[in-house]
Scaffold this active site. Sequence first.
Site, PDB file in Angstrom:
ATOM      1  N   TYR A  32     -33.796 108.035 169.744  1.00  0.00           N
ATOM      2  CA  TYR A  32     -34.814 107.250 169.034  1.00  0.00           C
ATOM      3  C   TYR A  32     -35.259 106.055 169.868  1.00  0.00           C
ATOM      4  CZ  TYR A  32     -32.960 109.844 165.006  1.00  0.00           C
ATOM      5  OH  TYR A  32     -32.538 110.837 164.153  1.00  0.00           O
TER       6      TYR A  32
ATOM      7  N   HIS B 238     -27.054 116.505 168.061  1.00  0.00           N
ATOM      8  CA  HIS B 238     -28.405 116.241 167.584  1.00  0.00           C
ATOM      9  C   HIS B 238     -29.330 117.434 167.795  1.00  0.00           C
ATOM     10  CE1 HIS B 238     -31.773 112.921 167.455  1.00  0.00           C
ATOM     11  NE2 HIS B 238     -31.930 113.850 166.528  1.00  0.00           N
TER      12      HIS B 238
END
Length: 341
Positions: A64, A129
């Site tokens: 992110y 992820h």
Amino acid sequence: MEAAKSTPLELRPLGNTGLKLSSVGFGASPLGNVFGPISESDAIATVRQAFRLGINFFDTSPYYGGTLSEKVLGIALKALEVPRNEYIVSTKCGRYIDGFDFSAERVTRSIDESLERLQLDYVDILQCHDIEFGSLDQIVNETIPALLKLKEAGKIRFIGITGLPLEIFTYVLDRVPPRTVDVILSYCHYSLNDSTLEDLLPYLKSKGVGVISASPLAMGLLTEGGPPEWHPASPELKAACKAAAAYCKETGRNISKLAMQYSLSNKDISTILVGMNSIQQVNENVAAATELSTGKDEKALSEIDDILKPVKNQTWPSDPKLDSNRFKDVIDEEIAAEELK
């Protein structure tokens, strides 16, 4: 020093971990400027307000904002000046701004980098992820064993996996020893337009795996403003959600609030993870949760359900080059290859 107020926010157990997560979780991707710039002071104020109102779970990833989210969340959590055991932190490994790498070497290095950015000695949960972008067999045979070593070293407490297609969870969980994977994070599969995660909940409960559900607003579909241009949903799904949002507005309701309350109402899901980058967003999400105690707006939910019925449970591929049917074929191919070994 911040003190968490006595809060009406419900705390829910996360599988067999012993952790109790606030029913609303703080998604920290917006702290990485993913949805527009946010100043450090605003980020600190937003995290502080979340903690004050009873949110104790904060989720981030090195992906992110190209590590910015982790850095800013670390600064904001430190600014709380409260004991480490008063909040729960989850970060991820395997997906980075420069691509995917689920190798043992990379994920082992990854946690040290994340801990430095977060200014922490350990994270409560480390999640692989978006594993559909890698080899699921590598996740089973290389990545998760590497994470178990990190657990033994005290750098992480629990292990998770995340992704969009629900098939990835059963594939991995059926191939690792019991209580190896502690938690799954699913997104866009428990919302007004798609409730397919519900079918998987009994299986996950039988495995003792905790469930985090993210994106109750379906990445912007269930908002008055509508989704971003890049949203991968079909034109039919976008049109139906737009009609549902218009119905809510005409009748004096807010589709985002109803969507949030719908997602929060299933107590087999430990926490609903929502991205937040302002005090106002924190207040609105916590209000949606606390007002749920008086009951859901069943009439509105029924009307919305009718509008969305033609597109109910329609999803989209997490990888545009890999549609959902093709993904099932890939899973089947991996199973077949495994049986030949």
